[in-house]
Write a protein that holds these residues in place. Sequence first.
Motif, mmCIF file in Angstrom:
data_model
loop_
_atom_site.group_PDB
_atom_site.id
_atom_site.type_symbol
_atom_site.label_atom_id
_atom_site.label_comp_id
_atom_site.label_asym_id
_atom_site.label_seq_id
_atom_site.Cartn_x
_atom_site.Cartn_y
_atom_site.Cartn_z
ATOM 1 N N ILE A 43 0.711 -1.137 0.026
ATOM 2 C CA ILE A 43 -0.100 -0.088 -0.148
ATOM 3 C C ILE A 43 1.024 1.089 0.024
ATOM 4 N N ASN A 46 -3.154 5.881 -1.729
ATOM 5 C CA ASN A 46 -4.126 5.422 -1.877
ATOM 6 C C ASN A 46 -4.165 4.183 -2.789
ATOM 7 N N LYS A 48 -3.149 0.262 -3.826
ATOM 8 C CA LYS A 48 -2.983 -1.001 -3.410
ATOM 9 C C LYS A 48 -2.542 -2.070 -4.384
ATOM 10 N N HIS A 88 -3.059 1.938 5.040
ATOM 11 C CA HIS A 88 -4.421 2.919 4.711
ATOM 12 C C HIS A 88 -5.589 2.723 5.631
#
Length: 97
Positions: A43, A46, A48, A88
Amino acid sequence: MKASEFLESNGIGIETRLDARKEKIGPKAAMSLASGAGEVWAIKGNKKRIFDPGKDDPAEMLAAIIGPTGNLRVPTLRIGDRLVVGFHEGVYSQLLL
């Protein structure tokens, strides 16, 4: 919110904690951790990326989990058979709550 704040505020305990400033995990050790996982979630912000250590390109996975210092990025959690590198809040909520 930081990873430690998220875990604490949700009452999630940590079994083993390492201080990354004192215990460096370089590329070889990071790959050993990753290869022992069923999935590696990398991550950054934002974004992934989910890797399958048995199938995906090891160099690509290593590039995603090693930071600019040449060590494993922090925070890193092992959640079941997943290795989660980075933070995150939404991902942590998905995996831990």
